[in-house]
Design a protein around this motif. Structure first.
Motif, PDB file in Angstrom:
ATOM      1  N   ASP A 163      69.828  18.550  48.903  1.00  0.00           N
ATOM      2  CA  ASP A 163      70.399  17.784  50.015  1.00  0.00           C
ATOM      3  C   ASP A 163      71.748  17.249  49.535  1.00  0.00           C
ATOM      4  O   ASP A 163      71.915  16.978  48.340  1.00  0.00           O
ATOM      5  N   GLY A 164      72.676  17.048  50.456  1.00  0.00           N
ATOM      6  CA  GLY A 164      73.952  16.416  50.102  1.00  0.00           C
ATOM      7  C   GLY A 164      73.776  14.909  50.039  1.00  0.00           C
ATOM      8  O   GLY A 164      73.991  14.273  49.007  1.00  0.00           O
ATOM      9  N   VAL A 165      73.339  14.331  51.165  1.00  0.00           N
ATOM     10  CA  VAL A 165      72.991  12.912  51.223  1.00  0.00           C
ATOM     11  C   VAL A 165      71.478  12.851  51.427  1.00  0.00           C
ATOM     12  O   VAL A 165      70.942  13.544  52.286  1.00  0.00           O
ATOM     13  N   GLY A 169      69.932   7.156  51.052  1.00  0.00           N
ATOM     14  CA  GLY A 169      71.363   7.149  51.337  1.00  0.00           C
ATOM     15  C   GLY A 169      72.237   7.453  50.128  1.00  0.00           C
ATOM     16  O   GLY A 169      73.447   7.219  50.164  1.00  0.00           O
ATOM     17  N   ASP A 170      71.637   7.972  49.048  1.00  0.00           N
ATOM     18  CA  ASP A 170      72.449   8.329  47.880  1.00  0.00           C
ATOM     19  C   ASP A 170      72.980   9.754  48.014  1.00  0.00           C
ATOM     20  O   ASP A 170      72.462  10.559  48.790  1.00  0.00           O
ATOM     21  N   ILE A 171      74.044  10.052  47.249  1.00  0.00           N
ATOM     22  CA  ILE A 171      74.753  11.333  47.368  1.00  0.00           C
ATOM     23  C   ILE A 171      74.448  12.201  46.143  1.00  0.00           C
ATOM     24  O   ILE A 171      74.483  11.705  45.003  1.00  0.00           O
ATOM     25  N   MET A 193      73.607  30.180  41.860  1.00  0.00           N
ATOM     26  CA  MET A 193      74.298  29.884  43.117  1.00  0.00           C
ATOM     27  C   MET A 193      73.937  28.452  43.529  1.00  0.00           C
ATOM     28  O   MET A 193      72.926  27.916  43.089  1.00  0.00           O
ATOM     29  N   VAL A 194      74.773  27.864  44.398  1.00  0.00           N
ATOM     30  CA  VAL A 194      74.505  26.495  44.858  1.00  0.00           C
ATOM     31  C   VAL A 194      74.394  26.466  46.380  1.00  0.00           C
ATOM     32  O   VAL A 194      75.254  27.006  47.083  1.00  0.00           O
ATOM     33  N   LEU A 195      73.332  25.829  46.856  1.00  0.00           N
ATOM     34  CA  LEU A 195      73.174  25.551  48.291  1.00  0.00           C
ATOM     35  C   LEU A 195      73.117  24.037  48.471  1.00  0.00           C
ATOM     36  O   LEU A 195      72.334  23.359  47.803  1.00  0.00           O
ATOM     37  N   VAL A 196      73.986  23.513  49.340  1.00  0.00           N
ATOM     38  CA  VAL A 196      73.905  22.085  49.652  1.00  0.00           C
ATOM     39  C   VAL A 196      73.654  21.919  51.149  1.00  0.00           C
ATOM     40  O   VAL A 196      74.303  22.558  51.972  1.00  0.00           O
ATOM     41  N   ASP A 197      72.664  21.106  51.467  1.00  0.00           N
ATOM     42  CA  ASP A 197      72.332  20.824  52.866  1.00  0.00           C
ATOM     43  C   ASP A 197      73.015  19.520  53.240  1.00  0.00           C
ATOM     44  O   ASP A 197      72.602  18.441  52.824  1.00  0.00           O
TER      45      ASP A 197
END
Ligand SMILES: *Cc1c(COP(=O)(O)O)cnc(C)c1O
Length: 392
Positions: free
Chosen positions: A177-179, A184-186, A202-206
């Motif tokens: 997850d991004g946030v 509520g942390d990043i 590879m990187v996946l960010v939601d």
């Protein structure tokens, strides 16, 4: 239906109620706004992901109405069969520009976007390395892929390195997850990208809770960390700051071309309606034009969080407008939420299993559309109930 199974379900429902984990759903008699009408009364809305107030924005509504006049209400079938409307192409191009990526593809929801991309790129013999607090849709996407799943400690780069160093696989994907929506942390994305390079992953960010919130003009977490071109896959949703419904994958042109051929939710489920797409285009255009709403959101969050800390509340480790007000005991948190509701505030209590045992909280979702008066009203009520329940 089988009688034993009906009894089983009945028992489960009773248990959920007794343990305080039963979801009761509030019915709104109004649009999602800073205030909502529930049971005939106005309540201050601290529960929606409508960060920028776009769910009820006149420009989005106008765009949706125009799209219905021009394109009707439905997409006809899946895009590969019935054809794709020019609206969908327009949105995908606008999103690519907004996010500064080569290409994007839209889906029916953010949840579906994860179910689409992860199984399309990962399979048996591959390893997915996943943050322990990742969203359910990432977890389900990983399960559907049949790849091996390894979990690292939340946001912990030592733990991520340890997991990565033990992997022998065809392909490796780090998913995060991004946030994180409960605290509520990043995610420490620059460190994740660095480790990914080192271990050829590879990187996946939601970025569901980062879009419209982080970065310049709400361009999201990649913009926030200035990592353009360094993150392989960005997952997005339109249902939070963009105020509509739908999901998206952003990345290289070749990834998007590949997903159009391989991603099952794209191939076997119809596209989002013209009205939603047109409203989302209006949202992106609005954000491109100016970032006043994003600034207002952050100002509101700062004011609310500072005031709550001054009162002695613990707002955890949030770095975003998501504000967890830590209570501890799940029953107490529920009581707090009920008292807030009586006093005119709609804010959810979250307990186990959504958050760890003993870390129950009220989650306050701040919006750009909250006025200073609204926030002061809320702070007063939190103070009153916090004292009443001996939280502060
Ligand atoms: C909300 C959320 C989703 C789901 O998005 P929808 O568009 O509502 O399906 C996916 N991932 C994360 C991290 C989310 O917070």
């Amino acid at each position: 239906m089988n009688k034993e199974f009906q009894e089983y379900m009945q028992k489960e429902l009773v248990e959920l109620k007794e343990s305080g984990n039963f979801n009761s759903i509030r019915t709104l008699e109004s649009p999602q706004g800073a205030w909502v009408e529930i049971e005939g009364k106005e309540k201050l809305n601290f529960s929606s992901n409508n960060y920028l107030g776009l769910a009820n924005h006149s420009e989005l509504s106008k765009a949706a109405q125009k799209a219905i006049d021009e394109f009707g209400v439905g997409p006809g079938a899946v895009r590969t069969i019935a054809g794709t409307m020019s609206l969908h192409d327009d949105l995908e191009e606008k999103l690519a520009n907004f996010k500064k990526v080569e290409s994007t593809l839209t889906f029916q929801s953010g949840f579906n976007a994860n179910l689409a991309v992860i199984p399309a790129i990962m399979s048996k013999g591959d390893v997915i390395v996943s943050d322990e607090l990742n969203h359910a849709s990432i977890i389900d996407g990983c399960r559907l892929s049949k790849a091996e799943i390894k979990v690292y400690k939340h946001g912990d780069m030592e733990s991520l390195r340890e997991v990565l160093s033990g992997i022998d696989a065809n392909r490796i994907l780090i998913a995060t997850d991004g946030v994180f929506s409960m605290d509520g942390d990043i995610a420490p994305l620059p460190e994740i990208v660095k480790l990914a390079k080192e271990y050829n992953a590879m990187v996946l960010v939601d970025d569901a809770h980062g879009e419209g919130v982080l970065g310049s003009h709400g361009r999201g977490i990649v913009d926030h960390f200035e990592l353009h071109g360094e993150v392989d896959i960005e997952v997005g949703t339109f249902s939070k700051a963009f105020g509509t419904v739908g999901g998206c994958i952003a990345g290289s042109e070749i990834l998007i071309d590949y997903l159009k051929q391989k991603a099952r939710p794209f191939l076997f489920s119809s596209a989002v309606t013209p009205a939603d797409i047109a409203a989302t285009i209006a949202a992106v255009e609005l954000l491109e034009k100016d970032d006043n709403l994003v600034q207002q959101l952050w100002n509101n969050a700062q004011f609310f969080q500072d005031s709550m800390k001054d009162l002695g509340f613990d707002v955890g480790k949030t770095e975003t407008p998501i504000t967890p007000v830590m209570i501890g005991d799940a029953g107490e948190a529920r009581k707090f939420s009920d008292r807030l509701f009586e006093e005119g505030i709609f804010a959810q209590a979250l307990g186990f299993p959504t958050v760890p045992r003993g870390k129950a909280r009220i989650r306050v979702m701040i919006s750009a559309t909250h006025e200073k008066d609204d926030l002061e009203f809320a702070i007063d009520k939190f103070k009153k109930i916090g004292k009443e329940l001996e939280i502060i």
